[in-house]
Design a protein around this motif. Structure first.
Motif, PDB file in Angstrom:
ATOM      1  N   GLY A   1      61.500  73.004  -0.247  1.00  0.00           N
ATOM      2  CA  GLY A   1      61.708  73.299  -1.649  1.00  0.00           C
ATOM      3  C   GLY A   1      60.659  74.264  -2.157  1.00  0.00           C
ATOM      4  N   GLY A   2      61.042  75.121  -3.080  1.00  0.00           N
ATOM      5  CA  GLY A   2      60.099  76.064  -3.659  1.00  0.00           C
ATOM      6  C   GLY A   2      59.526  77.039  -2.660  1.00  0.00           C
ATOM      7  N   GLY A   3      60.259  77.324  -1.589  1.00  0.00           N
ATOM      8  CA  GLY A   3      59.772  78.240  -0.560  1.00  0.00           C
ATOM      9  C   GLY A   3      58.885  77.598   0.479  1.00  0.00           C
ATOM     10  N   PHE A   4      58.718  76.266   0.414  1.00  0.00           N
ATOM     11  CA  PHE A   4      57.864  75.557   1.364  1.00  0.00           C
ATOM     12  C   PHE A   4      58.689  74.587   2.208  1.00  0.00           C
ATOM     13  N   ASP A   5      58.266  74.410   3.454  1.00  0.00           N
ATOM     14  CA  ASP A   5      58.819  73.380   4.325  1.00  0.00           C
ATOM     15  C   ASP A   5      57.738  72.354   4.602  1.00  0.00           C
ATOM     16  N   ALA A   6      58.152  71.102   4.745  1.00  0.00           N
ATOM     17  CA  ALA A   6      57.188  70.021   4.974  1.00  0.00           C
ATOM     18  C   ALA A   6      56.607  70.102   6.383  1.00  0.00           C
ATOM     19  N   LEU A   7      55.315  69.857   6.473  1.00  0.00           N
ATOM     20  CA  LEU A   7      54.607  69.749   7.741  1.00  0.00           C
ATOM     21  C   LEU A   7      53.676  68.546   7.620  1.00  0.00           C
ATOM     22  N   VAL A   8      53.785  67.599   8.537  1.00  0.00           N
ATOM     23  CA  VAL A   8      52.982  66.383   8.484  1.00  0.00           C
ATOM     24  C   VAL A   8      51.949  66.419   9.602  1.00  0.00           C
ATOM     25  N   LEU A   9      50.708  66.117   9.268  1.00  0.00           N
ATOM     26  CA  LEU A   9      49.642  66.004  10.259  1.00  0.00           C
ATOM     27  C   LEU A   9      49.465  64.532  10.588  1.00  0.00           C
ATOM     28  N   VAL A  10      49.662  64.174  11.861  1.00  0.00           N
ATOM     29  CA  VAL A  10      49.626  62.784  12.292  1.00  0.00           C
ATOM     30  C   VAL A  10      48.623  62.635  13.432  1.00  0.00           C
ATOM     31  N   ALA A  11      48.425  61.385  13.857  1.00  0.00           N
ATOM     32  CA  ALA A  11      47.491  61.076  14.941  1.00  0.00           C
ATOM     33  C   ALA A  11      48.208  60.253  16.000  1.00  0.00           C
ATOM     34  N   ARG A  12      47.521  59.983  17.091  1.00  0.00           N
ATOM     35  CA  ARG A  12      48.130  59.182  18.151  1.00  0.00           C
ATOM     36  C   ARG A  12      48.267  57.715  17.754  1.00  0.00           C
ATOM     37  N   ALA A  13      47.581  57.324  16.675  1.00  0.00           N
ATOM     38  CA  ALA A  13      47.731  55.958  16.171  1.00  0.00           C
ATOM     39  C   ALA A  13      48.835  55.836  15.126  1.00  0.00           C
ATOM     40  N   THR A  14      49.460  56.938  14.758  1.00  0.00           N
ATOM     41  CA  THR A  14      50.558  56.889  13.794  1.00  0.00           C
ATOM     42  C   THR A  14      51.709  56.080  14.385  1.00  0.00           C
ATOM     43  N   PRO A  15      52.312  55.174  13.618  1.00  0.00           N
ATOM     44  CA  PRO A  15      53.396  54.346  14.169  1.00  0.00           C
ATOM     45  C   PRO A  15      54.538  55.174  14.751  1.00  0.00           C
TER      46      PRO A  15
ATOM     47  N   TYR B   1      61.299  58.782  12.711  1.00  0.00           N
ATOM     48  CA  TYR B   1      61.890  59.063  11.402  1.00  0.00           C
ATOM     49  C   TYR B   1      61.733  60.541  11.048  1.00  0.00           C
ATOM     50  N   LEU B   2      60.537  61.112  11.263  1.00  0.00           N
ATOM     51  CA  LEU B   2      60.320  62.526  10.976  1.00  0.00           C
ATOM     52  C   LEU B   2      61.226  63.407  11.833  1.00  0.00           C
ATOM     53  N   ARG B   3      61.372  63.044  13.104  1.00  0.00           N
ATOM     54  CA  ARG B   3      62.247  63.826  13.983  1.00  0.00           C
ATOM     55  C   ARG B   3      63.700  63.754  13.511  1.00  0.00           C
ATOM     56  N   LYS B   4      64.133  62.580  13.125  1.00  0.00           N
ATOM     57  CA  LYS B   4      65.513  62.439  12.658  1.00  0.00           C
ATOM     58  C   LYS B   4      65.744  63.264  11.400  1.00  0.00           C
ATOM     59  N   GLN B   5      64.739  63.345  10.546  1.00  0.00           N
ATOM     60  CA  GLN B   5      64.847  64.122   9.313  1.00  0.00           C
ATOM     61  C   GLN B   5      64.588  65.616   9.553  1.00  0.00           C
ATOM     62  N   ARG B   6      64.253  65.984  10.777  1.00  0.00           N
ATOM     63  CA  ARG B   6      63.939  67.378  11.138  1.00  0.00           C
ATOM     64  C   ARG B   6      62.748  67.889  10.340  1.00  0.00           C
ATOM     65  N   ILE B   7      61.746  67.029  10.184  1.00  0.00           N
ATOM     66  CA  ILE B   7      60.510  67.388   9.503  1.00  0.00           C
ATOM     67  C   ILE B   7      59.444  67.678  10.552  1.00  0.00           C
ATOM     68  N   CYS B   8      58.824  68.819  10.466  1.00  0.00           N
ATOM     69  CA  CYS B   8      57.833  69.237  11.456  1.00  0.00           C
ATOM     70  C   CYS B   8      56.582  68.363  11.384  1.00  0.00           C
ATOM     71  N   TYR B   9      55.960  68.134  12.547  1.00  0.00           N
ATOM     72  CA  TYR B   9      54.654  67.484  12.548  1.00  0.00           C
ATOM     73  C   TYR B   9      53.817  67.968  13.720  1.00  0.00           C
ATOM     74  N   LEU B  10      52.502  67.875  13.527  1.00  0.00           N
ATOM     75  CA  LEU B  10      51.521  68.192  14.557  1.00  0.00           C
ATOM     76  C   LEU B  10      50.676  66.955  14.811  1.00  0.00           C
ATOM     77  N   VAL B  11      50.408  66.674  16.084  1.00  0.00           N
ATOM     78  CA  VAL B  11      49.594  65.524  16.463  1.00  0.00           C
ATOM     79  C   VAL B  11      48.164  66.008  16.687  1.00  0.00           C
ATOM     80  N   ALA B  12      47.231  65.460  15.903  1.00  0.00           N
ATOM     81  CA  ALA B  12      45.836  65.915  15.987  1.00  0.00           C
ATOM     82  C   ALA B  12      44.906  64.742  15.722  1.00  0.00           C
ATOM     83  N   GLY B  13      44.298  64.201  16.760  1.00  0.00           N
ATOM     84  CA  GLY B  13      43.375  63.097  16.577  1.00  0.00           C
ATOM     85  C   GLY B  13      43.893  61.804  17.175  1.00  0.00           C
ATOM     86  N   GLU B  14      43.025  60.826  17.275  1.00  0.00           N
ATOM     87  CA  GLU B  14      43.367  59.543  17.878  1.00  0.00           C
ATOM     88  C   GLU B  14      43.684  58.493  16.812  1.00  0.00           C
ATOM     89  N   GLU B  15      42.673  57.861  16.235  1.00  0.00           N
ATOM     90  CA  GLU B  15      42.912  56.824  15.232  1.00  0.00           C
ATOM     91  C   GLU B  15      43.346  57.402  13.891  1.00  0.00           C
TER      92      GLU B  15
END
Length: 264
Positions: A133-147, A153-167
């Protein structure tokens, strides 16, 4: 004094903390209030006097910094008390090891001039009503401890994410991955004091763009521009160099500071 958009030799984007605050440095009304809540936003907006013609546009960070990503913490989007999303399926199509790899679908990342609304959410708390929306796409920064269910859920919604970090999300690693994988060279952090404070302590802030309104909020514990970890014993405050100061006739002041590195 203008700065290069890419932080030379550091392999990460240039990070500008750009926030509006009261004269006492508060960025919201109370500890438990979020500016994205309608009533809080209305009161906060009433503190700011109308800008003289042309001055609001001159403060536009879009034109000044040419940023490709806005950075927010999950606390700006959900209540502090909110836990991980519940009710998500615990069985998913992809193997677990695949879930914990970056998810960057081509139909999103290959858009021309794509910009990112980036949320740090290692606990998987944000429910996304919209992924663009508004010319932006969602990008979520997650970790290896993310459920895992949240990543599915993010993949099903086709929402981009990057995995960075452990806890929790490693901000330095996340910024490098945004640079290397998505070509992001400039990031504007409009986040709350917790995330901005973490960026400051990690030495990841390059510039501060601070707009002060002629109002005082007060209140012990009210979020400020930079919260997060206190200075350690012997640690010195971050030194700044003034780039510019703009005083408007309505009492609003816009200050820009360069963060000085060791040896400068």
């Amino acid at each position: 004094m203008e700065q290069e958009s890419d932080t030379a030799g550091m392999g990460r984007p240039r990070v500008v903390v750009a926030v509006g605050a009261s004269v006492d440095g508060r960025i919201t009304l109370r500890r438990d209030s979020r500016l994205m809540d309608k009533d809080v936003g209305r009161i906060w907006g009433s503190m700011w006097p109308p800008s003289p013609p042309g001055t609001a546009g001159s403060r536009s960070s879009v034109d000044l910094y040419q940023y490709q990503a806005v950075l927010e913490g999950s606390g700006s989007l959900v209540a502090d008390s909110a836990g991980p999303l519940t009710g998500l399926p615990t069985e998913y199509d992809e193997p677990t090891d695949v879930l914990y790899t970056d998810f960057l679908p081509e139909e999103v990342v290959e858009k021309p001039d794509v910009k990112w609304f980036t949320a740090v959410d290692s606990r998987g708390r944000v429910h996304w009503d919209r992924k663009s929306g508004g010319g932006f796409d969602a990008l979520v920064l997650v970790a290896r401890a993310t459920p895992g269910p949240y990543l599915a859920y993010l993949r099903k919604q086709r929402i981009c994410y990057l995995v960075a970090g452990e806890e929790r999300v490693d901000l330095a690693v996340a910024l490098r991955r945004m640079h290397d994988r998505l070509g992001v060279t400039s990031v504007e952090s409009t986040a709350g004091g917790g995330l901005n404070g973490a960026l400051l302590r990690a030495g990841l802030v390059d510039e501060i763009s601070l707009t002060l309104c002629p109002a005082a909020v007060g209140g012990l514990g009210t979020p400020t521009i930079f919260d997060g970890p206190e200075l350690a014993d012997g640690q010195t405050p971050t030194r700044l160099r003034l780039i510019s100061a703009q005083v408007e006739s309505n009492g609003v002041i816009w200050l820009r500071y360069e963060v000085l590195r060791e040896g400068t």
